[in-house]
Motif scaffolding. Structure first.
Motif, short mmCIF file in Angstrom:
data_model
loop_
_atom_site.label_atom_id
_atom_site.label_comp_id
_atom_site.label_asym_id
_atom_site.label_seq_id
_atom_site.Cartn_x
_atom_site.Cartn_y
_atom_site.Cartn_z
N TRP A 37 -20.32 77.05 -23.61
CA TRP A 37 -20.60 77.87 -24.80
C TRP A 37 -21.40 77.07 -25.83
CZ3 TRP A 37 -21.18 82.55 -26.36
CH2 TRP A 37 -21.28 82.80 -27.72
N ASN B 172 -17.71 82.68 -33.20
CA ASN B 172 -17.22 82.50 -31.83
C ASN B 172 -17.16 81.02 -31.45
OD1 ASN B 172 -16.33 84.82 -30.63
ND2 ASN B 172 -18.33 85.45 -29.87
N THR C 294 -24.69 85.11 -21.37
CA THR C 294 -23.51 85.30 -22.21
C THR C 294 -22.45 86.14 -21.51
OG1 THR C 294 -24.53 87.23 -23.28
CG2 THR C 294 -24.87 85.08 -24.31
N GLN D 285 -17.17 89.00 -28.90
CA GLN D 285 -18.36 89.15 -28.06
C GLN D 285 -18.67 90.61 -27.80
OE1 GLN D 285 -18.29 87.12 -24.21
NE2 GLN D 285 -20.41 86.50 -24.58
N SER E 258 -13.26 87.14 -26.89
CA SER E 258 -13.76 88.26 -26.09
C SER E 258 -14.00 89.49 -26.97
CB SER E 258 -12.78 88.59 -24.97
OG SER E 258 -12.60 87.49 -24.10
N HIS F 214 -20.59 83.97 -19.03
CA HIS F 214 -19.67 83.11 -19.78
C HIS F 214 -18.47 83.90 -20.28
CE1 HIS F 214 -18.13 81.11 -23.44
NE2 HIS F 214 -18.31 80.01 -22.71
N GLY F 215 -18.71 85.14 -20.72
CA GLY F 215 -17.59 85.97 -21.16
C GLY F 215 -16.59 86.24 -20.05
N VAL G 113 -14.51 83.23 -19.69
CA VAL G 113 -13.50 83.16 -20.75
C VAL G 113 -12.31 84.04 -20.41
CG1 VAL G 113 -13.02 83.75 -23.17
CG2 VAL G 113 -15.13 82.55 -22.57
N TYR H 78 -22.15 92.55 -28.77
CA TYR H 78 -22.94 93.39 -27.87
C TYR H 78 -23.19 94.77 -28.49
CZ TYR H 78 -22.45 90.07 -24.00
OH TYR H 78 -22.53 88.96 -23.19
#
Length: 257
Positions: free
Chosen positions: A245, A129, A197, A173, A170, A200-201, A204, A177
């Motif tokens: 990030w 990432n 996180t 990520q 994305s 932040h996602g 994004v 998860y």
């Protein structure tokens, strides 16, 4: 004498965006408590619709010549202040993270990561990432210079690459998860990890949408070498996302893990 400042007309979009944001938060809490995800999808759809309508009005104002040099200067200042407020938001998250990790309490076993937590391998998906997001930073800078040089085709190609990389980030990520061995309910580590996180996602995704709008405008000859304020603001935001990030990868994934 005509004023150089644009007095905007009454708009319903600020009210609708506030209602949509509240609905997103309520629907997320309901989903986490075992509710249906369809409420989340409906709330997000409302927010996306409002964003589309609001950006449409701003683009029309720009095409009509309302964004004078004075207005453009204020928009740039507003974007700088907005990014500054976002920086302080993440600063508060990092403050909480270091407060808990540098002096771990007895509640988490006196160690960090807490007892029973298997952290994410930083040299797996997080490293990939990082490479993807840094690559998108290069491509979006390429797009910026291409627009300033008047090379529209290069700008479109670079923006398309950036949007694809944002979507790929994305996707990775979400995969991360799904593979995590802990959840947001697993001690303060899980809470901080998913909040930092996750926020932040979301940033994004917002940046990807903004750059996609810039891509459509660039494809439709909406920018010139001297007038591309909307794209410039989106690029600033994307660079901010890149920097955050890098801090997350170094502090949360690598050092914190």
């Amino acid at each position: 004498m005509r004023s150089p400042f644009h007095l905007v007309e009454m708009s319903p979009w600020p009210v609708f965006s506030s209602v949509g944001a509240v609905c997103v938060v309520v629907s997320l809490v309901n989903w986490f408590a075992g509710g249906s995800p369809w409420f989340v999808l409906c709330a997000v759809s409302v927010v996306m619709f409002v964003l589309f309508q609001w950006w449409r009005d701003i683009v029309r104002e720009s095409d009509q010549g309302w964004h004078t040099s004075y207005v453009a200067s204020n928009i740039r200042l507003g974007m700088v202040l907005f990014i500054g407020s976002e920086a302080f938001l993440f600063f508060s998250f990092f403050w909480a993270f270091f407060s808990c990790s540098l002096v771990p309490g007895v509640e988490v076993g006196g160690v960090w990561p807490p007892v029973g937590i298997i952290p994410v391998n930083p040299f797996g998906l997080p490293l990939l990432n990082t490479a993807v997001l840094l690559g998108s930073g290069v491509s979006v800078t390429w797009a910026h210079h291409a627009v300033m040089a008047g090379c529209r085709k290069e700008a479109v190609s670079a923006l398309f690459v950036t949007v694809v990389m944002g979507l790929y980030f994305s996707f990775l990520q979400v995969c991360e998860y799904l593979e995590c061995s802990f959840s947001v309910a697993d001690s303060v580590y899980g809470s901080l990890f998913y909040v930092m996180t996750g926020f932040h996602g979301v940033h994004v995704l917002v940046g990807t949408v903004a750059l996609f709008v810039g891509l459509l405008r660039c494809f439709g000859y909406g920018f010139s070498s001297s007038r591309h304020l909307g794209l410039e603001a989106s690029i600033w935001y994307w660079h901010f996302v890149d920097v955050v990030w890098i801090c997350l990868f170094l502090c949360v994934y690598w050092w914190g893990g």
